[in-house]
Design a protein around this motif. Sequence first.
Motif, short mmCIF file in Angstrom:
data_model
loop_
_atom_site.label_atom_id
_atom_site.label_comp_id
_atom_site.label_asym_id
_atom_site.label_seq_id
_atom_site.Cartn_x
_atom_site.Cartn_y
_atom_site.Cartn_z
N ASN A 221 -10.00 9.10 1.66
CA ASN A 221 -10.87 8.68 2.87
C ASN A 221 -11.03 9.85 3.67
O ASN A 221 -11.72 9.72 4.22
CB ASN A 221 -10.74 7.87 3.31
CG ASN A 221 -10.73 6.21 2.58
OD1 ASN A 221 -11.79 5.85 1.33
ND2 ASN A 221 -10.24 5.01 2.72
N LYS A 222 -9.74 9.77 4.14
CA LYS A 222 -9.96 11.19 4.83
C LYS A 222 -11.10 12.03 4.65
O LYS A 222 -11.43 13.52 5.18
CB LYS A 222 -8.18 11.95 4.74
CG LYS A 222 -7.41 10.56 6.19
CD LYS A 222 -6.03 11.82 5.48
CE LYS A 222 -4.93 10.74 6.57
NZ LYS A 222 -3.18 10.95 6.87
N LEU A 223 -11.08 12.85 2.50
CA LEU A 223 -11.40 13.94 2.71
C LEU A 223 -12.95 14.04 2.56
O LEU A 223 -13.62 14.67 3.13
CB LEU A 223 -10.84 14.43 1.18
CG LEU A 223 -11.61 15.32 0.28
CD1 LEU A 223 -10.92 17.04 1.07
CD2 LEU A 223 -11.24 15.02 -1.01
N ASN A 224 -13.07 12.42 2.53
CA ASN A 224 -14.41 11.89 2.48
C ASN A 224 -15.26 12.09 3.79
O ASN A 224 -16.14 12.47 4.42
CB ASN A 224 -14.44 10.81 2.27
CG ASN A 224 -14.53 10.56 0.28
OD1 ASN A 224 -14.81 11.46 0.18
ND2 ASN A 224 -14.18 9.06 -0.28
N GLY A 225 -14.18 11.67 5.31
CA GLY A 225 -14.65 11.63 6.48
C GLY A 225 -14.36 13.42 7.02
O GLY A 225 -15.47 13.68 7.14
N ASN A 226 -13.60 13.89 6.07
CA ASN A 226 -13.83 15.42 6.56
C ASN A 226 -15.84 16.57 5.91
O ASN A 226 -16.10 16.80 6.60
CB ASN A 226 -12.67 16.18 5.65
CG ASN A 226 -11.48 15.65 7.00
OD1 ASN A 226 -11.58 15.57 8.48
ND2 ASN A 226 -10.16 16.67 6.03
N THR A 227 -15.15 15.61 4.91
CA THR A 227 -16.85 16.20 4.34
C THR A 227 -17.74 16.04 4.61
O THR A 227 -19.02 16.94 5.26
CB THR A 227 -17.10 15.90 2.53
OG1 THR A 227 -15.65 16.08 1.94
CG2 THR A 227 -17.91 16.64 1.94
N ASP B 237 -5.22 6.10 5.48
CA ASP B 237 -4.16 7.06 4.45
C ASP B 237 -4.59 7.42 4.02
O ASP B 237 -3.50 8.31 3.62
CB ASP B 237 -2.40 6.27 5.54
CG ASP B 237 -2.59 5.75 6.52
OD1 ASP B 237 -3.17 6.55 7.79
OD2 ASP B 237 -1.84 5.22 6.57
N ASN B 238 -5.02 6.68 3.25
CA ASN B 238 -6.11 7.62 1.94
C ASN B 238 -6.51 8.56 1.88
O ASN B 238 -7.72 9.00 2.57
CB ASN B 238 -6.96 5.77 0.84
CG ASN B 238 -6.87 6.82 -0.37
OD1 ASN B 238 -6.48 7.76 -0.83
ND2 ASN B 238 -7.41 5.41 -1.18
N PRO B 239 -5.99 9.47 0.93
CA PRO B 239 -6.18 11.09 0.91
C PRO B 239 -7.62 11.44 0.89
O PRO B 239 -7.87 11.90 1.46
CB PRO B 239 -5.97 11.55 0.37
CG PRO B 239 -4.10 11.10 0.38
CD PRO B 239 -4.68 9.39 -0.11
N CYS C 164 0.78 -1.59 0.00
CA CYS C 164 -0.07 0.15 -0.08
C CYS C 164 1.08 0.94 -0.41
O CYS C 164 1.34 1.50 0.66
CB CYS C 164 -0.81 0.04 0.96
SG CYS C 164 -2.00 2.02 1.47
N PRO C 165 0.87 2.02 -0.64
CA PRO C 165 1.44 3.40 -0.91
C PRO C 165 1.10 4.41 0.03
O PRO C 165 2.15 5.44 0.33
CB PRO C 165 1.09 3.62 -2.11
CG PRO C 165 -0.48 3.55 -2.03
CD PRO C 165 -0.70 1.95 -1.46
N TYR C 166 -0.13 3.67 1.07
CA TYR C 166 -0.17 4.63 2.35
C TYR C 166 0.12 4.37 3.64
O TYR C 166 0.95 5.32 3.76
CB TYR C 166 -1.63 5.41 2.12
CG TYR C 166 -1.90 5.85 0.44
CD1 TYR C 166 -2.31 6.41 -0.23
CD2 TYR C 166 -2.50 4.90 -0.41
CE1 TYR C 166 -2.34 7.18 -0.79
CE2 TYR C 166 -4.16 4.89 -1.33
CZ TYR C 166 -2.66 5.83 -2.10
OH TYR C 166 -3.62 6.57 -3.71
N HIS D 157 -7.43 -3.22 0.15
CA HIS D 157 -7.14 -2.12 1.09
C HIS D 157 -6.82 -0.57 0.32
O HIS D 157 -7.51 -0.22 1.08
CB HIS D 157 -5.64 -3.10 1.36
CG HIS D 157 -4.90 -1.93 2.69
ND1 HIS D 157 -5.52 -2.07 3.64
CD2 HIS D 157 -3.96 -1.26 2.34
CE1 HIS D 157 -4.51 -1.15 4.40
NE2 HIS D 157 -4.20 -0.63 3.26
N LEU D 158 -6.92 -0.79 -1.06
CA LEU D 158 -6.68 0.50 -0.97
C LEU D 158 -8.22 1.57 -1.29
O LEU D 158 -7.90 2.80 -0.44
CB LEU D 158 -6.12 0.67 -2.36
CG LEU D 158 -4.54 0.02 -2.72
CD1 LEU D 158 -5.29 0.05 -4.28
CD2 LEU D 158 -3.98 1.49 -2.00
#
Length: 236
Positions: A221-227, A217-219, A195-197, A211-212
């Motif tokens: 997924n992080k962005l979706n979580g903040n939205t 740590d996938n950006p 995994c690159p993350y 997994h990806l």
Amino acid sequence: MIAKFLNSLEAILIPMLILLVAFIVDAGVLFYRVLPEYMNENLKLFASIMLGIAVAFPLLLTSVNSNLLKHKYKIGFPEIFGFCSFFMTLLFFDVFSADIKSFNWYLTSVFMCLLLGLIDYLYADLFVKKYNQIHNLEQQQIDYEKLKNKNESLVKELDESSLFLEKSKGELSKTKESLQRTMGSLEEANEKLTCPYCSQLQKSVSTYRNHLGGCKDNPKNKLNGNTKTISNLSES
């Protein structure tokens, strides 16, 4: 050629055999004298000759195998042979006879007996030593041939071992190259499945893809979580 012959065992054996013939005659005459007078003359003569031969020829066998005899006070076969030859010649010349003879006769007879005894001793001693020398040389030659054959066998085995070692080195080199290629392919596969993350290694391509999508740590997924968090705050 002559020098080689004179240094050989045959050159010593010839006079040794002549001395043995003389010994046979000497012993045969003495046996003839002591055998009973009532014996048949022909039988007495035949018995004397056979007894002389029976005494003389074992001396030759004894000289050849003198190393098997026990030596006491450094007295061996040559000394005994020389003494017996001297004493038998004294008896042969009737030195101990009751008839009185001239001093010159006694002196000549005793001198000839001593000379014959000394010659017999020297030849017996020389024959024994020469025979042992030749026997030892032959044994050394046999041992040398055995060592030579053994050395040749070891050299042959060493050559075969060297060839096998070279072959093993070649196979090992090929194995090493194959292993390096395998390691390179494995590293490439690991890179593709890592995994690159989060740098976690996955077991298969499908696991890697799943997994990806859910990696923390996938950006994305992080962005979706903040939205999702902002939308919840606006509604409230």
